[in-house]
Design a protein around this motif. Sequence first.
Motif, PDB file in Angstrom:
ATOM      1  N   PRO A  38       0.815  -1.210   0.000  1.00 55.42           N
ATOM      2  CA  PRO A  38       0.000   0.000   0.000  1.00 55.42           C
ATOM      3  C   PRO A  38       0.849   1.260   0.000  1.00 55.42           C
ATOM      4  CG  PRO A  38       0.036  -0.977   2.183  1.00 55.42           C
ATOM      5  CD  PRO A  38       0.757  -1.922   1.287  1.00 55.42           C
ATOM      6  N   PHE A  39       0.252   2.328  -0.492  1.00 56.16           N
ATOM      7  CA  PHE A  39       0.947   3.602  -0.629  1.00 56.16           C
ATOM      8  C   PHE A  39       0.491   4.557   0.468  1.00 56.16           C
ATOM      9  CE2 PHE A  39       0.393   1.683  -4.808  1.00 56.16           C
ATOM     10  CZ  PHE A  39       1.693   1.683  -5.305  1.00 56.16           C
ATOM     11  N   THR A  40       1.347   5.503   0.765  1.00 52.29           N
ATOM     12  CA  THR A  40       0.929   6.548   1.689  1.00 52.29           C
ATOM     13  C   THR A  40      -0.315   7.240   1.140  1.00 52.29           C
ATOM     14  OG1 THR A  40       3.213   6.891   2.375  1.00 52.29           O
ATOM     15  CG2 THR A  40       1.636   8.660   2.872  1.00 52.29           C
ATOM     16  N   ASP A  62     -12.297  10.616  -9.172  1.00 50.57           N
ATOM     17  CA  ASP A  62     -10.961  10.333  -8.640  1.00 50.57           C
ATOM     18  C   ASP A  62     -11.150   9.776  -7.228  1.00 50.57           C
ATOM     19  OD1 ASP A  62      -9.922  11.377 -10.952  1.00 50.57           O
ATOM     20  OD2 ASP A  62      -8.879  13.062 -10.008  1.00 50.57           O
ATOM     21  N   ILE A  63     -10.495   8.681  -6.930  1.00 43.52           N
ATOM     22  CA  ILE A  63     -10.602   8.056  -5.615  1.00 43.52           C
ATOM     23  C   ILE A  63      -9.246   8.138  -4.927  1.00 43.52           C
ATOM     24  CG2 ILE A  63     -11.078   5.914  -4.365  1.00 43.52           C
ATOM     25  CD1 ILE A  63     -12.934   5.101  -6.643  1.00 43.52           C
ATOM     26  N   ILE A  64      -9.237   8.671  -3.719  1.00 43.23           N
ATOM     27  CA  ILE A  64      -8.000   8.797  -2.949  1.00 43.23           C
ATOM     28  C   ILE A  64      -7.953   7.690  -1.901  1.00 43.23           C
ATOM     29  CG2 ILE A  64      -6.625  10.266  -1.433  1.00 43.23           C
ATOM     30  CD1 ILE A  64      -8.006  12.684  -2.681  1.00 43.23           C
ATOM     31  N   VAL A  65      -6.869   6.936  -1.901  1.00 36.45           N
ATOM     32  CA  VAL A  65      -6.636   5.877  -0.924  1.00 36.45           C
ATOM     33  C   VAL A  65      -5.428   6.269  -0.093  1.00 36.45           C
ATOM     34  CG1 VAL A  65      -6.044   3.449  -0.600  1.00 36.45           C
ATOM     35  CG2 VAL A  65      -7.602   4.114  -2.456  1.00 36.45           C
ATOM     36  N   GLU A  66      -5.595   6.271   1.200  1.00 41.81           N
ATOM     37  CA  GLU A  66      -4.486   6.544   2.107  1.00 41.81           C
ATOM     38  C   GLU A  66      -4.184   5.277   2.896  1.00 41.81           C
ATOM     39  OE1 GLU A  66      -5.604   9.940   4.399  1.00 41.81           O
ATOM     40  OE2 GLU A  66      -5.369  11.344   2.702  1.00 41.81           O
ATOM     41  N   GLY A  67      -3.008   4.711   2.642  1.00 42.02           N
ATOM     42  CA  GLY A  67      -2.689   3.420   3.247  1.00 42.02           C
ATOM     43  C   GLY A  67      -3.613   2.353   2.692  1.00 42.02           C
ATOM     44  N   ASN A  68      -4.432   1.761   3.554  1.00 40.11           N
ATOM     45  CA  ASN A  68      -5.351   0.717   3.090  1.00 40.11           C
ATOM     46  C   ASN A  68      -6.806   1.156   3.175  1.00 40.11           C
ATOM     47  OD1 ASN A  68      -5.726   0.667   5.868  1.00 40.11           O
ATOM     48  ND2 ASN A  68      -5.789  -1.571   5.998  1.00 40.11           N
ATOM     49  N   PRO A  93       3.967  15.309  -3.413  1.00 36.81           N
ATOM     50  CA  PRO A  93       5.207  14.537  -3.573  1.00 36.81           C
ATOM     51  C   PRO A  93       5.089  13.169  -2.907  1.00 36.81           C
ATOM     52  CG  PRO A  93       5.716  16.804  -2.980  1.00 36.81           C
ATOM     53  CD  PRO A  93       4.224  16.663  -2.853  1.00 36.81           C
ATOM     54  N   GLY A  94       5.450  12.135  -3.648  1.00 44.11           N
ATOM     55  CA  GLY A  94       5.388  10.774  -3.130  1.00 44.11           C
ATOM     56  C   GLY A  94       4.087  10.053  -3.394  1.00 44.11           C
ATOM     57  N   ASP A  95       3.071  10.764  -3.901  1.00 43.44           N
ATOM     58  CA  ASP A  95       1.805  10.108  -4.224  1.00 43.44           C
ATOM     59  C   ASP A  95       1.965   9.162  -5.406  1.00 43.44           C
ATOM     60  OD1 ASP A  95       0.658  11.544  -2.241  1.00 43.44           O
ATOM     61  OD2 ASP A  95      -0.655  12.760  -3.516  1.00 43.44           O
ATOM     62  N   LYS A  96       1.179   8.120  -5.428  1.00 41.32           N
ATOM     63  CA  LYS A  96       1.090   7.224  -6.578  1.00 41.32           C
ATOM     64  C   LYS A  96      -0.203   7.530  -7.317  1.00 41.32           C
ATOM     65  CE  LYS A  96       1.533   3.521  -9.248  1.00 41.32           C
ATOM     66  NZ  LYS A  96       2.581   3.369 -10.282  1.00 41.32           N
ATOM     67  N   GLU A  97      -0.112   7.796  -8.624  1.00 38.95           N
ATOM     68  CA  GLU A  97      -1.288   8.051  -9.442  1.00 38.95           C
ATOM     69  C   GLU A  97      -1.468   6.916 -10.431  1.00 38.95           C
ATOM     70  OE1 GLU A  97      -1.942  12.428 -10.498  1.00 38.95           O
ATOM     71  OE2 GLU A  97       0.240  12.312 -10.314  1.00 38.95           O
ATOM     72  N   LEU A  98      -2.703   6.478 -10.594  1.00 45.74           N
ATOM     73  CA  LEU A  98      -3.022   5.408 -11.541  1.00 45.74           C
ATOM     74  C   LEU A  98      -4.174   5.874 -12.414  1.00 45.74           C
ATOM     75  CD1 LEU A  98      -2.340   2.484 -12.394  1.00 45.74           C
ATOM     76  CD2 LEU A  98      -4.085   1.718 -10.769  1.00 45.74           C
ATOM     77  N   ASP A  99      -3.914   5.969 -13.717  1.00 50.62           N
ATOM     78  CA  ASP A  99      -4.933   6.424 -14.660  1.00 50.62           C
ATOM     79  C   ASP A  99      -5.886   5.272 -14.965  1.00 50.62           C
ATOM     80  OD1 ASP A  99      -6.462   7.575 -16.618  1.00 50.62           O
ATOM     81  OD2 ASP A  99      -4.832   7.856 -18.067  1.00 50.62           O
ATOM     82  N   ASP A 497      -6.751  -4.196   0.295  1.00 49.72           N
ATOM     83  CA  ASP A 497      -6.037  -3.515   1.377  1.00 49.72           C
ATOM     84  C   ASP A 497      -5.099  -2.432   0.839  1.00 49.72           C
ATOM     85  OD1 ASP A 497      -6.798  -4.151   3.928  1.00 49.72           O
ATOM     86  OD2 ASP A 497      -5.551  -5.936   4.062  1.00 49.72           O
ATOM     87  N   GLY A 498      -5.505  -1.777  -0.247  1.00 47.36           N
ATOM     88  CA  GLY A 498      -4.687  -0.717  -0.816  1.00 47.36           C
ATOM     89  C   GLY A 498      -3.536  -1.195  -1.680  1.00 47.36           C
ATOM     90  N   ILE A 499      -3.384  -2.501  -1.836  1.00 48.25           N
ATOM     91  CA  ILE A 499      -2.339  -3.077  -2.693  1.00 48.25           C
ATOM     92  C   ILE A 499      -2.930  -3.330  -4.071  1.00 48.25           C
ATOM     93  CG2 ILE A 499      -0.768  -5.020  -3.023  1.00 48.25           C
ATOM     94  CD1 ILE A 499      -0.783  -5.375   0.019  1.00 48.25           C
ATOM     95  N   VAL A 500      -2.277  -2.815  -5.088  1.00 49.02           N
ATOM     96  CA  VAL A 500      -2.771  -2.925  -6.463  1.00 49.02           C
ATOM     97  C   VAL A 500      -2.115  -4.137  -7.126  1.00 49.02           C
ATOM     98  CG1 VAL A 500      -3.005  -1.780  -8.688  1.00 49.02           C
ATOM     99  CG2 VAL A 500      -3.050  -0.419  -6.568  1.00 49.02           C
ATOM    100  N   TYR A 501      -2.942  -5.125  -7.470  1.00 47.15           N
ATOM    101  CA  TYR A 501      -2.461  -6.317  -8.157  1.00 47.15           C
ATOM    102  C   TYR A 501      -2.834  -6.256  -9.632  1.00 47.15           C
ATOM    103  CZ  TYR A 501      -1.686  -8.503  -3.583  1.00 47.15           C
ATOM    104  OH  TYR A 501      -1.246  -8.799  -2.317  1.00 47.15           O
TER     105      TYR A 501
END
Length: 519
Positions: A38-40, A62-68, A93-99, A497-501
């Motif tokens: 998971p990402f911050t 747009d959906i924002i996920v913080e941790g899980n 800074p440090g965010d992960k973006e997924l289109d 749990d916020g992990i992108v597979y």
Amino acid sequence: MTLLKRLWVLLLLVMVTPAMAKPGASAPPRGDNEGQGPFTRLILRGGTLINGEGAPPIGPVDIIVEGNRIADIVSVGNPGVPVIEARRPKAQPGDKELDVSGKYILPGFIDMHGHIGGSADDIPAEYVFKLWLGHGITTVREPGSFNGMDWVMDHVKRSRNNTIVAPRLIAYKGFMGSNGQRISTPEAARKFVRQAKKQGAEGLKFFGAPPEIMAAALDEAGKLGMGSAMHHAQLDVMRMNVMDSAKLGLTTMEHWYGLPEAMFEDRIIQHYPSDYNYNNEQHRFAEAGRLWEQAAAPGSDTWNQVRDALISMDFTLDPTMTIYEASRDLMRERYAPWHDEYTLPTLWEFFKPSRYAHGSYWFDWTTADEVAWKHNFRLWMQFINDYKNHGGRVTTGSDSGYIYKIYGFGYIRELELLQEAGFTPLEVIQAATLNGAEALGMADKIGSVSIGKLADMVIVDYNPLQNFKVLYGTGHYRLNSDNQPVTVGGVTYTVKDGIVYDAKALLSDVRKMVADAKK
């Protein structure tokens, strides 16, 4: 020992022993390249949301996920025109973006009846888990834990910590004594339940038991906050149908056994031919396909009374129609397009007709058997749809690993069967997500894409409300605009749990496992 108690012992031997296959290899540790996060802070940009709560699709969002956890859901425009950039959450800074523009986002699917192997010998946990996640299944209720509580709980804990590639696992323990000793007193039943809770079980799975034993076990489970499920097996159903068990506190029923018997009007025992033998599985399944026609007619007073009584007790139906589908069309299931690349040789061997293997009852399956099962399905589906329409909870389970059904693929087929039963596509999605979460007592954590809930999502390129076939790992076969046949679809990403597979990468791993096994 009384005759009924002798039958109960036989029931456990017949019903439970076939599921106690030799466990396969435990799941290996999650690799560095298996899932991101998971990402911050993760931002999914531009998708169309189907939230699982019955609301129609909305997008782009747009959906924002913080941790899980899901931190925010922001509408950023209208379909067919550029997004409104001023509305979009700004990346830090440090965010992960997924289109995910043009894609559809759904809640993670919940399989309410998923065995980790438990059928044929040596089914690797990794094989099962990757097929589940590869089809968007992020939570699985394991009904019975027949590979052993220690083995199952090891995977429960590692999945919880995301150190393996696996859905979230909810372990139920099969209600039976250890070392072949039956549970013969109410106090022994209570002791069993307390021990199951101590082992980590979150619920119990019953097949049948004397009423005083069931009453004690369910009462103790209720005190401990444990769930319960039951396959009302034929050897015990005459004294414990669905109405009887629900009144004792059972929370969910599996399959459909025990429901027609609760609606008998002109008999109290199912009709069995004079040569019937329960240990002959063709007898067992062939006559099961002639059971619904012996119950009260749809819309009758008896039908309505049973329906309404179960709804008043907040009782959940988990039909698992998919696992019985070969009974109404054997050739369709034997030659399903995924078997070649996704079915392990050990499973394929297990599916073949055999008097020793549970669920391999094709000794001489006839047109008449299939016609009876088609009629059985029509009545069964009518009750399920009627139950839903009157406020009852229906969930989705697959019971894969038996009867030509493969993990993941069998679950998607259950979605199609619910639609055949009369559910609208949005009702199907709700059954597959929020309803399961409610039945598990986890609706505050999972079951819908909502702010504050765990970040469990399914992301697909095509609209599943238009066609559930786009969720199959093998995709949907159709013509393109150039008049060429193509295969499209399959889940793109599964978020747990916020992990992108990468769902397609997971299925590629499974294909390799199968190819290696065939060598």
